[in-house]
Structures are given as C-alpha cells and as structure tokens.
Design an enzyme around this catalytic site. Structure first.
Site, short mmCIF file in Angstrom:
data_model
loop_
_atom_site.label_atom_id
_atom_site.label_comp_id
_atom_site.label_asym_id
_atom_site.label_seq_id
_atom_site.Cartn_x
_atom_site.Cartn_y
_atom_site.Cartn_z
N SER A 99 0.83 -1.20 0.00
CA SER A 99 0.00 0.00 0.00
C SER A 99 0.86 1.25 0.00
CB SER A 99 -0.89 -0.01 1.24
OG SER A 99 -1.51 1.24 1.46
N TYR A 137 -1.24 0.14 10.03
CA TYR A 137 -1.47 -0.58 8.78
C TYR A 137 -0.27 -0.40 7.84
CZ TYR A 137 -3.53 -1.54 4.15
OH TYR A 137 -3.78 -2.01 2.88
N LYS A 175 2.34 -3.36 6.46
CA LYS A 175 2.58 -3.60 5.04
C LYS A 175 4.07 -3.44 4.70
CE LYS A 175 -1.37 -4.74 3.25
NZ LYS A 175 -1.56 -6.04 2.56
#
Length: 319
Positions: A122, A146, A150
């Site tokens: 991402s 998050y 990632k």
C-alpha cells in the site's frame, strides 16, 4: 497452472478471479485449477476450469497449512484488514497483516516448492520525513499501524525471495476508486463513497476539503496490473521485488468534476461537505507525489483520466 487467491472473497480477489477465468492462462500456461480462499466462504465464479472455495484464516498457521499445498504454482496474497480497522485494533492488525503474511510465506518455505507470490502492499508505507517525490526507492516511513505492517510484509517478500523460498513480487497499491459495494472500514473509503453513492442516487458525506489530493487507480486497471505482475520474469525484477503500482494524483474537486463531466450535474448535488477530524487525522499523513517508474518500465499502467475511473464503475459495477 494452479492458482490460489488468498483474500478471494474481497473486491479485488473476486474481480481478479473473473479476469483469470476470462483469460484462461497465466505465465503463458493454461490455468487448470483456481482456489479462492478467505476468512468466510468466497462467492464461487464461473470458469472454463475447476474453481474451488475454501475458508482460510491466515492468522492461524494450521489453517494456512491446509490451504497452501505443494500443488500451488501462484499465490495472490491479498488478504488484510484495512487501515482504520488496523489503527483501532492493533492486535488484529498485527495478527492478520503482519503475522498472517509471515504464516503464508513460512508455509511456502516449508513446502520448498518456490511458488510465485504476488503481495499487495500500500501507499500507506510512505509518510513522515521521507522526501518528495516518492517512489520505488523511497524509504518506508509509515504513520499508521497498517502502513507499518505492510512495510514489514514488503521486507519479508524480498528476503524470502532472496533465500529462494518464493518468487515474490510486491506492489504498493494506490487507493482504489471507484470501489463498488458497501463502505468498508478503510480511512480512504470516502474516496469511493462520495462518487459511488451519488452515482447510485444516494447521498454521501465528504470529510475533507475539495483541494485534498491523493493517488488513485481504478479497480479495472489494478486487476490488469496484478495479472501483468504475476507474468513478469524473475530476471526482469532484479534484487528489489517491491515496486509502486502506477496511479495518478487527483484532488477531490477534480474527481467530482470528472463525475459531472461523465454523469451530468445531478450526482454532485448529493454530496454533503462535513469535516470529520478522525478521518482527517489519518489521511493528513498520506502522501500523493508518487511515481512508479519501475512498474511502468515493466509494462504496468495507470488510468488515462479520472473520467475513465467513473466510466469503468458505470460499466463494470453500478447496480
């Protein structure tokens, strides 16, 4: 060619499965089996080859072992919990986004079959003090859990590839818009809902100002690029298997103008402009001056205009 899509019940997983069914081949070889795996039973699809569905909790090594077998040639590792959810529930984010990725890669190592693994990362890995413009060689400095999870996944993809356990490739996805279906818990969810709901005749709320800029890609182009990404030869990828997937930068105002150009003035009148500090706090750390030079050299592409993103939604996904 035996393919496994982990996250096969989600938007990207389902669209990818249907595209593979239509193509019939991957990496120059006829597809003989496709398995869609997810935490809940994925919806089946029609295909000219056998398609199976399976429940798989990537946070559970035993569940991963039951799903990832030595018959698998290509694994699409799409499963994750989204940004706001991972920020609200740190343990869940770590369990699925970090250790779930590790469990899948470790299973590949144990099997010794060196499958192709396509991992979706991402643009949330960018942020902080990393200097614009950003791209393939920018250092990760995520400002959310998050993004951190990632970024760790990217490092694992590179290292498991270096050791010969997998043939990995990881793509930093732009924000996907216009996403069909219902809103999810992603902080970026409004970047689709402010278009999707008005195009469907429903009201929507925009929590940021019209000049907010971000980096986007349509679902259709994302699927095209994921298939191209699996087809790439290892020799062309080099030592760094992580790259930015191409996208384009648009402001909210430009996106709404594109919607108006394609669908007329009516949908824009259904947008309510209501600031939401919790969403603004998360997205204010996101970056948009992003370049995808390596992926472009390898044949991956972005949408030509945001008008195309709107047209793709109307053609592919509008109820």
């Amino acid at each position: 060619m035996n393919i496994l899509i982990i996250g096969g019940g989600g938007l990207i997983g389902q669209k990818l499965a249907r595209a593979l069914a239509q193509n019939g081949t991957l990496r120059g070889v006829p597809i003989t089996q496709l398995t869609l795996a997810d935490i809940n039973d994925p919806a089946p699809i029609d295909a000219p080859f056998p398609v199976a569905t399976a429940r798989c909790d990537i946070a559970d090594p035993a569940s991963v072992a039951a799903t990832v077998t030595d018959k698998i040639d290509v694994i699409y590792l799409l499963a994750a919990i989204v940004s706001s959810h991972a920020e609200e529930d740190f343990d869940a984010g770590m369990s699925i986004n970090l250790f779930g990725t590790y469990n899948v890669l470790e299973r590949c190592r144990i099997l010794g079959t060196k499958p192709v693994v396509v991992f979706t990362s991402s643009i949330a890995i960018y942020g902080g003090e990393a200097v614009d413009p950003l791209g393939d060689h920018s250092y990760p400095n995520p400002q959310t859990s998050y993004g951190a999870q990632k970024a760790i996944g990217e490092i694992l993809i590179n290292d498991y590839t270096r050791k010969g356990f997998i043939d990995g490739r990881a793509f930093r996805l732009p924000t996907i818009s216009v996403r069909p279906g219902k809103p999810n818990r992603a902080a970026s969810g409004f970047m689709s809902s402010i278009l999707r709901e008005p195009l469907n005749g429903q009201r929507a709320t925009c929590p940021v100002a019209a000049d907010f800029e971000h980096y986007y890609l349509s679902p259709r182009k994302c699927i095209e690029n994921l298939i191209k990404g699996a087809n790439l030869d290892a020799a062309d990828l080099g030592q760094n298997r992580v790259m930015q997937m191409p996208g384009r930068t648009w402001s909210i105002g430009q996106m709404i103008a594109a919607m108006t150009e394609v669908a007329g003035p009516g949908p824009a009148t259904l947008i309510d402009w209501t600031p939401q500090p919790d969403v603004q706090r998360i997205v204010s750390g996101w970056r948009w001056d992003i370049h995808a030079e390596k992926a472009k050299r390898l044949g991956l592409t972005a949408d030509d205009s945001f008008q195309d993103n709107i047209r793709h939604y109307l053609t592919d996904d509008k109820p």
